[in-house]
Motif scaffolding. Structure first.
Motif, mmCIF file in Angstrom:
data_model
loop_
_atom_site.group_PDB
_atom_site.id
_atom_site.type_symbol
_atom_site.label_atom_id
_atom_site.label_comp_id
_atom_site.label_asym_id
_atom_site.label_seq_id
_atom_site.Cartn_x
_atom_site.Cartn_y
_atom_site.Cartn_z
ATOM 1 N N LEU A 101 0.942 -1.149 0.098
ATOM 2 C CA LEU A 101 -0.067 0.129 0.011
ATOM 3 C C LEU A 101 0.752 1.270 -0.071
ATOM 4 C CD1 LEU A 101 -2.794 -1.029 2.536
ATOM 5 C CD2 LEU A 101 -2.952 -1.334 0.003
ATOM 6 N N SER A 102 2.023 1.036 0.810
ATOM 7 C CA SER A 102 2.889 2.406 0.710
ATOM 8 C C SER A 102 3.326 2.537 -1.093
ATOM 9 C CB SER A 102 4.076 2.187 1.578
ATOM 10 O OG SER A 102 3.664 1.808 2.911
ATOM 11 N N LEU A 103 3.546 1.577 -1.395
ATOM 12 C CA LEU A 103 4.083 1.647 -3.024
ATOM 13 C C LEU A 103 3.110 2.400 -3.638
ATOM 14 C CD1 LEU A 103 5.893 0.978 -5.274
ATOM 15 C CD2 LEU A 103 5.026 -1.310 -5.548
ATOM 16 N N LEU A 104 1.734 2.003 -3.593
ATOM 17 C CA LEU A 104 0.650 2.490 -4.288
ATOM 18 C C LEU A 104 0.572 4.043 -3.823
ATOM 19 C CD1 LEU A 104 -2.359 -0.098 -3.933
ATOM 20 C CD2 LEU A 104 -0.624 0.531 -6.138
ATOM 21 N N HIS A 105 0.683 4.438 -2.399
ATOM 22 C CA HIS A 105 0.815 5.748 -2.117
ATOM 23 C C HIS A 105 1.944 6.572 -2.888
ATOM 24 C CE1 HIS A 105 -0.165 9.022 0.620
ATOM 25 N NE2 HIS A 105 1.235 9.185 0.884
ATOM 26 N N GLU A 106 2.986 5.940 -3.048
ATOM 27 C CA GLU A 106 4.033 6.576 -3.744
ATOM 28 C C GLU A 106 3.920 7.007 -5.279
ATOM 29 O OE1 GLU A 106 7.726 8.530 -3.514
ATOM 30 O OE2 GLU A 106 6.761 8.045 -1.917
ATOM 31 N N CYS A 107 3.428 5.680 -5.973
ATOM 32 C CA CYS A 107 2.897 5.868 -7.358
ATOM 33 C C CYS A 107 2.037 6.961 -7.473
ATOM 34 C CB CYS A 107 2.509 4.481 -7.736
ATOM 35 S SG CYS A 107 3.782 3.163 -7.815
ATOM 36 N N PHE A 108 1.040 7.169 -6.409
ATOM 37 C CA PHE A 108 0.045 8.199 -6.637
ATOM 38 C C PHE A 108 0.574 9.420 -6.473
ATOM 39 C CE2 PHE A 108 -3.692 10.769 -5.484
ATOM 40 C CZ PHE A 108 -4.803 10.463 -6.308
ATOM 41 N N GLY A 109 1.333 9.489 -5.488
ATOM 42 C CA GLY A 109 1.965 10.654 -5.361
ATOM 43 C C GLY A 109 2.786 11.513 -6.496
ATOM 44 N N GLU A 110 3.402 10.141 -7.162
ATOM 45 C CA GLU A 110 4.499 10.790 -8.154
ATOM 46 C C GLU A 110 3.651 10.954 -9.467
ATOM 47 O OE1 GLU A 110 7.993 8.721 -8.899
ATOM 48 O OE2 GLU A 110 8.438 8.631 -6.710
ATOM 49 N N GLY A 111 2.192 10.546 -9.647
ATOM 50 C CA GLY A 111 1.422 10.682 -10.881
ATOM 51 C C GLY A 111 1.614 9.470 -11.826
ATOM 52 N N ILE A 112 2.416 8.262 -11.015
ATOM 53 C CA ILE A 112 2.622 7.031 -12.277
ATOM 54 C C ILE A 112 1.090 6.305 -12.185
ATOM 55 C CG2 ILE A 112 3.669 5.032 -12.296
ATOM 56 C CD1 ILE A 112 6.001 6.221 -10.555
ATOM 57 N N ILE A 113 0.334 6.303 -10.991
ATOM 58 C CA ILE A 113 -0.848 5.713 -11.288
ATOM 59 C C ILE A 113 -1.966 6.751 -11.052
ATOM 60 C CG2 ILE A 113 -2.463 4.065 -10.174
ATOM 61 C CD1 ILE A 113 -0.053 2.378 -9.277
ATOM 62 N N THR A 114 -2.702 6.943 -12.134
ATOM 63 C CA THR A 114 -3.939 8.043 -11.921
ATOM 64 C C THR A 114 -5.144 7.450 -11.127
ATOM 65 O OG1 THR A 114 -5.038 7.113 -13.820
ATOM 66 C CG2 THR A 114 -3.219 8.708 -14.082
ATOM 67 N N ILE A 115 -5.957 8.372 -10.666
ATOM 68 C CA ILE A 115 -7.107 8.041 -9.907
ATOM 69 C C ILE A 115 -8.098 7.046 -10.887
ATOM 70 C CG2 ILE A 115 -8.465 10.035 -10.715
ATOM 71 C CD1 ILE A 115 -9.690 10.175 -7.659
ATOM 72 N N ASN A 116 -7.949 7.388 -11.963
ATOM 73 C CA ASN A 116 -8.921 6.320 -12.904
ATOM 74 C C ASN A 116 -8.281 4.871 -12.890
ATOM 75 O OD1 ASN A 116 -10.789 8.062 -13.811
ATOM 76 N ND2 ASN A 116 -9.495 8.849 -15.507
ATOM 77 N N GLN A 117 -6.970 4.855 -12.888
ATOM 78 C CA GLN A 117 -6.336 3.517 -12.866
ATOM 79 C C GLN A 117 -6.591 3.010 -11.501
ATOM 80 O OE1 GLN A 117 -4.566 1.696 -15.395
ATOM 81 N NE2 GLN A 117 -5.640 2.938 -16.593
ATOM 82 N N MET A 118 -6.413 3.721 -10.386
ATOM 83 C CA MET A 118 -6.750 3.158 -8.931
ATOM 84 C C MET A 118 -8.161 2.734 -8.919
ATOM 85 S SD MET A 118 -4.482 3.516 -6.355
ATOM 86 C CE MET A 118 -2.758 4.281 -6.029
ATOM 87 N N THR A 119 -9.222 3.394 -9.533
ATOM 88 C CA THR A 119 -10.691 3.179 -9.259
ATOM 89 C C THR A 119 -10.822 1.632 -10.085
ATOM 90 O OG1 THR A 119 -11.114 5.461 -9.358
ATOM 91 C CG2 THR A 119 -12.900 3.675 -9.884
ATOM 92 N N LYS A 120 -10.074 1.453 -11.326
ATOM 93 C CA LYS A 120 -10.232 0.285 -12.031
ATOM 94 C C LYS A 120 -9.606 -0.792 -11.152
ATOM 95 C CE LYS A 120 -10.907 -1.808 -16.028
ATOM 96 N NZ LYS A 120 -12.248 -2.224 -16.567
#
Length: 596
Positions: free
Chosen positions: A531-550
């Motif tokens: 989950l910390s990795l997801l947090h970092e990816c989201f913060g850096e813009g690597i994973i968008t909110i749309n990709q998170m939702t999917k």
């Protein structure tokens, strides 16, 4: 026996290709045989060299009479999409723009003549209007090519009734003038109104051998119908039959109706009810399926919405240009950025139709690229409703498409099934689409085929590779890479290195798989470091909110299966959802109930 070696200069394939062009072009100027010229060009091979054919063809005509200039415009229009790709035509005209300074030494009016060729190409829909701006980037500030583009835009394409003026500029088609063709069209239509023989009228239209000018048949037929209400039924019957036989193409039909729109004000002086009659004809044509349903008309006062129709035409041209550029560059983020800048989300289904239709007539590489792009658009930009509407439009026009692309039905079935496997469409969407289509139409058969393909054993693996790999293989590889990088990170890897690996995969449309696997791993290992990795990816813009939702949605939809191995899977997922909402990964309205 003694022998003697004779020295012969080595030639490259391009040199051989260029030598053959002059003979082919001179032959065409002598015979006017479009089909034979197209056949000769195909026999040469080397599709990537066709830009040189375009350049040579136009430059040879520039120093000839109007007859040859008209023949060149007719040939380019006829070979467009069937021998000459839009990319090669664009590159050919770019080369002409770059060479116009040299051409002007021998041809004093080269600038004006080339401007006419470019304007005519835009009117004939073989060059997109955007070409005029984009081509400037390939020219120097002192180039006469800039003058050419300026004259084409301001002097020719901005003039009232410019389409008709440009089509008449060089006197008409091949060996007969435009006026002669128009006279013959008028005569055959008047004869048809007298005898009512639809088959004979279609035969006469076919014998004219001017498929690129069939919009004139549409315009004159509809005008006669408005002038003589008694003939209206016969006119509708003729246009409908010509469309169903594939004699008059969908694009020519739309072009004919568009030209009537341009002259409606003048027609109304002689026929007061012209606007209301025309709208009735449009409504009937669309409802009966022989005029593209994207052709819009207003019901308020019987006048056609000129602005909306022109906006749609411009959008289609922009869409085609964007799709061709995507097939060359494979740059999904750039295409999505351009679509956002256009700011016309109401036309998203039209884009999908164009994307799939163009890909169906290309090689497997482009088909795979189209599926990958569709998957990315469904995450980033297009709604499920947009995609459903796009496929409905494709299925409704399946019979017309099959006239140009013989295996269109099979290819469209593969695209539909692949969309299901890629989670672009849900299986229930196929039922939704089926309820809208007539039960015995060609589109309904294609839909049934897609259902069978998507539900077959090992459908996922087969459909991901249905076009021979390419990006499809990359999806399978990506899944393995994602699993390995998450396992390495979970066992003490560096978060920066993990983010770098995700970014280097170059598949931002597939980052929902990272989210899904990270959540499942957190449940299985009872460690929440992923989950910390997801947090970092989201913060850096690597994973968008749309990709998170999917990604969260895919885990949510598979909770029942997960619960067989992880009894507290649902509770853990609820806590992850709360964590995601708190950190802005998910919108507050994200539901935890499985979608139906």
């Amino acid at each position: 026996e003694p022998y003697e070696l004779i020295e012969a200069p080595a030639t490259t394939p391009l040199e051989d290709y260029k030598k053959s062009l002059v003979t082919i072009i001179e032959e065409y100027f002598s015979t006017g045989d479009v089909k034979q010229t197209g056949s000769d060009l195909k026999e040469l091979g080397y599709d990537d060299f066709h830009r040189y054919f375009v350049k040579k063809l136009v430059s040879m005509a520039m120093d000839r009479h109007d007859k040859e200039k008209e023949m060149v415009s007719v040939l380019l229009s006829s070979l467009y999409g069937d021998g000459l790709s839009s990319t090669q035509i664009k590159l050919g005209f770019v080369m002409l723009l770059q060479a116009v300074d040299d051409l002007a030494v021998d041809i004093p009016d080269a600038v004006d003549v080339l401007a006419l060729f470019i304007a005519r190409a835009v009117v004939d829909d073989i060059l997109p209007p955007a070409f005029l701006n984009k081509a400037k980037g390939s020219l120097t500030e002192s180039s006469k090519g800039l003058q050419v583009l300026q004259i084409a835009a301001k002097s020719y394409l901005s003039a009232p009734h410019h389409a008709e003026l440009l089509e008449r500029r060089w006197g008409g088609s091949t060996h007969i003038t435009v006026e002669e063709v128009k006279r013959r069209i008028t005569d055959l239509l008047k004869e048809y109104i007298k005898n009512g023989d639809t088959a004979e009228a279609c035969r006469c239209i076919r014998e004219l051998a001017v498929p690129f000018f069939h919009h004139e048949v549409v315009k004159r037929a509809a005008t006669l119908g408005m002038e003589s209400p008694a003939a209206e039924t016969l006119i509708v019957k003729l246009l409908k039959e010509a469309s169903e036989e594939g004699l008059i193409s969908s694009s020519q039909m739309v072009k004919g109706f568009s030209r009537i729109v341009e002259s409606l004000d003048d027609l109304s002086l002689d026929i007061p009810s012209a606007k209301s009659q025309f709208q009735t004809l449009v409504s009937k044509a669309v409802s009966e399926g022989w005029l593209d349903s994207s052709y819009e008309s207003s019901g308020a006062n019987g006048s056609v919405q000129d602005d909306d129709h022109e906006k749609l035409r411009r959008y289609k041209r922009e869409a085609v240009s964007m799709i061709h550029e995507y097939f060359l560059s494979d740059d999904i983020p750039e295409l999505i950025r351009t679509l956002k800048e256009l700011g016309l989300p109401e036309y998203n289904p039209v884009f999908i139709k164009k994307l799939i239709t163009i890909a169906m007539d290309r090689k497997n590489r482009e088909k795979e690229m189209a599926s990958v792009l569709l998957s990315s658009l469904s995450m980033e930009l297009f709604s499920n409703e947009d995609i459903v509407k796009g496929f409905i439009m494709l299925l409704e026009s399946a019979e017309d498409t099959a006239l140009d692309i013989l295996d269109a039905s099979d290819e469209l079935g593969l695209f539909l099934a692949r969309a299901v496997i890629d989670d672009v469409l849900a299986p229930l969407n196929l039922d939704e689409i089926g309820s809208i289509l007539p039960p015995k139409c060609s589109g309904a058969e294609t839909l049934n085929m897609a259902r069978s393909l998507a539900s077959a054993r090992h459908a996922g693996e087969r459909l991901l590779r249905c076009w021979g790999g390419g990006t499809g293989w990359a999806v399978e590889d990506a899944k393995d890479k994602i699993t390995k990088l998450l396992e390495e990170y979970e066992s003490g890897g560096d978060v920066g290195e993990a983010c770098k690996c995700i970014r280097e995969m170059g598949m931002p449309f597939f980052n929902h798989e990272v989210v899904k696997k990270a959540l499942v791993m957190a449940m299985e290992k009872k460690k929440e470091c992923t989950l910390s990795l997801l947090h970092e990816c989201f913060g850096e813009g690597i994973i968008t909110i749309n990709q998170m939702t999917k990604g969260f949605s895919r885990v949510r939809d598979g909770l029942d299966d997960l619960a067989l191995d992880i009894p507290d899977a649902r509770e853990k997922f609820l806590s992850y959802v709360e964590h995601g909402k708190k950190n802005g990964w998910l919108v507050p309205s994200f539901g935890v109930a499985a979608s139906t």
